[in-house]
Write a protein that holds these residues in place. Sequence first.
Motif, PDB file in Angstrom:
ATOM      1  N   GLY A 119       1.275  -4.198  13.103  1.00  7.96           N
ATOM      2  CA  GLY A 119       2.414  -3.538  12.394  1.00  7.96           C
ATOM      3  C   GLY A 119       2.230  -3.253  11.256  1.00  7.96           C
ATOM      4  N   ALA A 120       3.223  -2.363  10.753  1.00 10.32           N
ATOM      5  CA  ALA A 120       2.997  -1.640   9.127  1.00 10.32           C
ATOM      6  C   ALA A 120       3.198  -2.802   8.087  1.00 10.32           C
ATOM      7  CB  ALA A 120       4.076  -0.762   9.096  1.00 10.32           C
ATOM      8  N   ASN A 121       2.348  -2.324   7.261  1.00  9.81           N
ATOM      9  CA  ASN A 121       2.484  -2.818   5.655  1.00  9.81           C
ATOM     10  C   ASN A 121       2.725  -1.733   4.751  1.00  9.81           C
ATOM     11  OD1 ASN A 121       2.530  -5.929   5.644  1.00  9.81           O
ATOM     12  ND2 ASN A 121       0.465  -5.393   7.094  1.00  9.81           N
ATOM     13  N   LEU A 122       3.913  -1.479   4.622  1.00  6.28           N
ATOM     14  CA  LEU A 122       4.180  -0.001   4.081  1.00  6.28           C
ATOM     15  C   LEU A 122       5.314  -0.559   2.816  1.00  6.28           C
ATOM     16  CD1 LEU A 122       5.103   2.394   6.628  1.00  6.28           C
ATOM     17  CD2 LEU A 122       3.145   2.489   5.304  1.00  6.28           C
ATOM     18  N   GLY A 123       5.043   0.087   1.478  1.00  2.00           N
ATOM     19  CA  GLY A 123       5.949  -0.044   0.583  1.00  2.00           C
ATOM     20  C   GLY A 123       6.252  -1.584   0.141  1.00  2.00           C
ATOM     21  N   ASP A 124       7.214  -2.001  -0.111  1.00  2.00           N
ATOM     22  CA  ASP A 124       7.423  -3.435  -0.599  1.00  2.00           C
ATOM     23  C   ASP A 124       7.095  -4.442   0.569  1.00  2.00           C
ATOM     24  OD1 ASP A 124       9.596  -1.796   0.158  1.00  2.00           O
ATOM     25  OD2 ASP A 124      11.265  -3.243  -0.266  1.00  2.00           O
ATOM     26  N   ASP A 125       6.820  -4.112   1.671  1.00  2.00           N
ATOM     27  CA  ASP A 125       6.066  -5.084   2.683  1.00  2.00           C
ATOM     28  C   ASP A 125       4.931  -5.789   2.232  1.00  2.00           C
ATOM     29  OD1 ASP A 125       7.756  -3.914   4.772  1.00  2.00           O
ATOM     30  OD2 ASP A 125       6.328  -3.006   5.635  1.00  2.00           O
ATOM     31  N   VAL A 126       4.347  -5.370   0.989  1.00  2.00           N
ATOM     32  CA  VAL A 126       3.076  -5.918   0.450  1.00  2.00           C
ATOM     33  C   VAL A 126       3.344  -7.037  -0.146  1.00  2.00           C
ATOM     34  CG1 VAL A 126       1.926  -3.841   0.527  1.00  2.00           C
ATOM     35  CG2 VAL A 126       2.802  -4.753  -1.560  1.00  2.00           C
ATOM     36  N   LEU A 127       4.571  -7.308  -0.476  1.00  2.00           N
ATOM     37  CA  LEU A 127       5.147  -8.600  -1.232  1.00  2.00           C
ATOM     38  C   LEU A 127       5.128  -9.752  -0.104  1.00  2.00           C
ATOM     39  CD1 LEU A 127       8.131  -7.108  -3.335  1.00  2.00           C
ATOM     40  CD2 LEU A 127       5.751  -7.733  -4.136  1.00  2.00           C
ATOM     41  N   TYR A 128       5.381  -9.477   1.013  1.00  2.00           N
ATOM     42  CA  TYR A 128       5.496 -10.653   1.963  1.00  2.00           C
ATOM     43  C   TYR A 128       4.152 -10.701   2.883  1.00  2.00           C
ATOM     44  CZ  TYR A 128      10.544  -9.521   0.587  1.00  2.00           C
ATOM     45  OH  TYR A 128      11.445  -9.598  -0.143  1.00  2.00           O
ATOM     46  N   SER A 129       3.359  -9.825   2.901  1.00  2.00           N
ATOM     47  CA  SER A 129       2.313  -9.590   3.970  1.00  2.00           C
ATOM     48  C   SER A 129       1.328 -10.412   3.779  1.00  2.00           C
ATOM     49  CB  SER A 129       1.909  -8.132   3.937  1.00  2.00           C
ATOM     50  OG  SER A 129       0.524  -8.366   4.634  1.00  2.00           O
ATOM     51  N   GLY A 130       1.106 -11.143   4.813  1.00  2.00           N
ATOM     52  CA  GLY A 130      -0.137 -12.161   5.008  1.00  2.00           C
ATOM     53  C   GLY A 130      -1.041 -11.309   5.014  1.00  2.00           C
ATOM     54  N   THR A 131      -1.450 -10.219   5.592  1.00  2.00           N
ATOM     55  CA  THR A 131      -2.441  -9.356   5.843  1.00  2.00           C
ATOM     56  C   THR A 131      -2.909  -9.077   4.185  1.00  2.00           C
ATOM     57  OG1 THR A 131      -1.673  -8.586   7.811  1.00  2.00           O
ATOM     58  CG2 THR A 131      -3.382  -7.200   6.693  1.00  2.00           C
ATOM     59  N   LEU A 142       0.948  -7.737 -12.178  1.00  2.00           N
ATOM     60  CA  LEU A 142       2.244  -7.356 -11.816  1.00  2.00           C
ATOM     61  C   LEU A 142       3.254  -7.024 -13.249  1.00  2.00           C
ATOM     62  CD1 LEU A 142       3.254  -9.759  -8.738  1.00  2.00           C
ATOM     63  CD2 LEU A 142       2.543  -7.413  -8.930  1.00  2.00           C
ATOM     64  N   THR A 143       2.613  -6.999 -14.276  1.00  3.32           N
ATOM     65  CA  THR A 143       3.267  -6.905 -15.588  1.00  3.32           C
ATOM     66  C   THR A 143       3.986  -5.354 -15.710  1.00  3.32           C
ATOM     67  OG1 THR A 143       1.568  -8.315 -16.897  1.00  3.32           O
ATOM     68  CG2 THR A 143       3.024  -6.753 -18.141  1.00  3.32           C
ATOM     69  N   ASP A 144       5.118  -5.447 -16.024  1.00  2.44           N
ATOM     70  CA  ASP A 144       5.784  -3.962 -16.325  1.00  2.44           C
ATOM     71  C   ASP A 144       5.417  -3.798 -17.568  1.00  2.44           C
ATOM     72  OD1 ASP A 144       7.394  -1.731 -16.891  1.00  2.44           O
ATOM     73  OD2 ASP A 144       9.174  -2.926 -16.571  1.00  2.44           O
ATOM     74  N   HIS A 145       4.190  -3.071 -17.920  1.00  2.00           N
ATOM     75  CA  HIS A 145       3.801  -2.661 -19.413  1.00  2.00           C
ATOM     76  C   HIS A 145       4.748  -1.806 -19.984  1.00  2.00           C
ATOM     77  CE1 HIS A 145      -0.184  -4.645 -18.525  1.00  2.00           C
ATOM     78  NE2 HIS A 145      -0.183  -4.110 -17.302  1.00  2.00           N
ATOM     79  N   ALA A 146       5.298  -1.107 -19.561  1.00  2.00           N
ATOM     80  CA  ALA A 146       6.074  -0.199 -20.256  1.00  2.00           C
ATOM     81  C   ALA A 146       7.305  -0.859 -20.777  1.00  2.00           C
ATOM     82  CB  ALA A 146       6.951   0.975 -19.298  1.00  2.00           C
ATOM     83  N   GLY A 147       7.779  -2.145 -20.175  1.00  2.00           N
ATOM     84  CA  GLY A 147       8.768  -2.740 -20.540  1.00  2.00           C
ATOM     85  C   GLY A 147       8.434  -3.723 -21.415  1.00  2.00           C
TER      86      GLY A 147
END
Length: 248
Positions: A93-105, A232-237
């Motif tokens: 199955g896909a790991n696209l976009g914000d899927d990466v936040l949850y993905s065990g893969t 994961l730092t929002d450097h611009a912020g």
Amino acid sequence: MRILLSNDDGYQARGLNLLAQGLADLAEIVVVAPDRNRSGASNSLTLESPLRVEQVAANVYYVNGTPTDCVHVAITGLLDREPDMVISGINHGANLGDDVLYSGTVAAAMEGRFLGFPALAVSLVLDQGQYFASALSVVRRMLEQIQREPLPRDTILNINVPDLPEDKIKGIRSTRLGFRHKSEPVVKAFDPKGNPVYWVGPAGPGQDAGLGTDFHAIANNYVSVTPIKIDLTDHAGVDRLAGWLGST
């Protein structure tokens, strides 16, 4: 080259076993994977109970833990020699976009990166055909390129492959992560005693899915390869936040 393979679908998963068999002529392969499906485990580590490792074949082990546990245990204690890189997949199955936040893969690949090794997370965007051989071919091409030009040790590549025969895939694109619409509502049901239970609903469709995103590449029959970083730092912020805090 010595490669550590893991996944989140479990050590018996078709994608993992095809990958192990299909890379055996390119590298020494060691498999350390969960004992069962651990999809959605993200980067969780098991800290309050011991982890048990069972060897089921030469260089094949399963762990009663998460994908992150598997890679962590393998590199920090189980294996007598460290790998040169970590590959997680081939995910069902896909790991696209914000899927990466949850993905065990993706988490298994991230753990490899945390421990100092370049890593690939490989997913087949399943439709009907389940062309795992196409994903294997992409990984082989990646490894051949890595042998010509090694990846930096801080590299994580998130690879998604369309579920198509290899000759129907148009090519490989370097992409950024897109973004999904919010998930569908949970599905409410009842157990045999009449108590409510809830199933997490399916992920939403692509929202930020335009040109340059992983969603767009897959929709147009290209392999998507997205470099991922750990910070994961929002450097611009940071400066904006300093100003906001200064007014408190």
